[in-house]
Design a protein around this motif. Sequence first.
Motif, short mmCIF file in Angstrom:
data_model
loop_
_atom_site.label_atom_id
_atom_site.label_comp_id
_atom_site.label_asym_id
_atom_site.label_seq_id
_atom_site.Cartn_x
_atom_site.Cartn_y
_atom_site.Cartn_z
N GLY A 25 0.80 -1.22 0.00
CA GLY A 25 0.00 0.00 0.00
C GLY A 25 0.83 1.27 0.00
N LEU A 43 2.55 1.93 -3.72
CA LEU A 43 1.78 1.77 -4.97
C LEU A 43 1.88 2.97 -5.90
N PHE A 81 1.05 7.12 3.36
CA PHE A 81 0.29 5.87 3.30
C PHE A 81 0.79 4.88 4.35
N ALA A 116 -4.42 1.33 -5.08
CA ALA A 116 -4.26 1.85 -3.73
C ALA A 116 -5.61 1.95 -3.01
#
Length: 499
Positions: A80, A83, A230, A421
């Motif tokens: 994640g 990405l 993230f 994502a």
Amino acid sequence: MSTATQPNQFKTANQVPPSTQDSKWKALRWWSMLAIGMSQLMVVLDATIMNVALPSAQIDLGFSDTLRPWVITAYALAFGGLLLLGGRIADLMGRKQIFLIGLVGFAVASALGGAAPTFGVLLAARVLQGVFAALLAPAALSLLTTTFTDPAERGKAFGIYGALAGAGGAVGLLLGGVLTEFMTWRWTLYVNIAFAAVAFIVGVIAIAPTVRERGVKLDVPGAVFATLGFFALVFGFTNAEEHGFSSSSTWGLLAAGVVLLMVFVMIQRKGKSPLLPLHIVVHRDRGASMLAIFVAGAVIFGVNLYLVYYLQIVLGFTPLQTGLAVLPLCLGIMISAMLSTSVLMSKLGAKVLVPAGMLVSAIGSVLLMLAKADSSYALHVAVPMFIVAVGLGAIISSALSVGTLGVDRHHAGAASAAVNASQQLGGSIGLAVLNTLVAGATITAIGSGEGQLESLVSGYQQAYLVCAVLLVVGAIVTALMYRSREHTAVTSGEAAVHM
């Protein structure tokens, strides 16, 4: 890629006119679908395939219960967090090249994890898998959008891709159960080598060559802030599973993630070659699609996890029985995804199909709440599970198609990364929130005098209720966001990107 034909341009037998080359790659396009589809299946199923195998791995390597979730979390964090960077690298260096590099890297990481002598090596291998998955997933989706530009073929291709993206988690549970039962937990990682090898060979032969997009540069500041943002966000929600949302560390990580992503957005607004051009996200139809994929990701990961718990802990299923028991989830998503994009999308459009799929899945989630500690599998699990799956198939395939529709070729990798994502973040954040709520509901049920199994079931019912509410809210919001005539772009020949 078209090039003007000159009379003396082709001087050797090895040089072929562009028209011939185009015909060659067009003839091989469905073979390229095999490579792209297998890579997507491999990336998605690896988020769940270790779930069933974890108890065996824990006994073999001797790590604690505290460390066990990190085998799953390490993959999710790396995947994640990287990405958007992976998608931009695909635009920068060439999508086919990055696709093949991602396959090789994923296979090597899987081999390392399968042979891991210690927990530390296994954890490092899972991180590496996430890194190469972040390269592979956006490259695969952007290759799909550039290969299938004909409206009719695009529907079929995205139906297949959506089926694999949605059912991959359930396939991972099935495959994990079979491999753990008949071989060892290590084969849940070794199996990726076979997937990657087939996809690599077919990809080399069937995928048209790609070159880097001119004018695309790597946005280093944007990459740093996006990755850290993230990472902090996913890590924060993961931390909530163990320490709860009252923990200062949880809120500190979440706050840091929000601040970092706000800085990232500011950088994207002013940058000349942004990592994620904001027009991709703020477009109404693409924004609605990413929201839909986010919701679907949360529901898929949540339903997969709590169904496994219910089947193994409450009903006493073996890993193999558990894997076979989730077949209705796989079949429902695959049938619905292919039917939605190849038949229904041109007639109804995403404005109808996505909200309708969410409402169908919400009904299935409510029906799952009726399962008790002594319920039968066929009536109280298989049927509701299939209903949830039918709705999810319609959501994912339709949203994936619209989420990458009309994107300029220079930004195909970035758009594909944003779509991926959405699903990954939906799954990570959704699971963290659900786990926290389920734990609270279970403790409350125990405090009220319910038995152990009944208390666990009460917790699972809380998860299904939250999924149902999330789906209903998502249906309302996406119905308002999608344009009423959005589906005409799909049927009129508007290509996702132009070669």
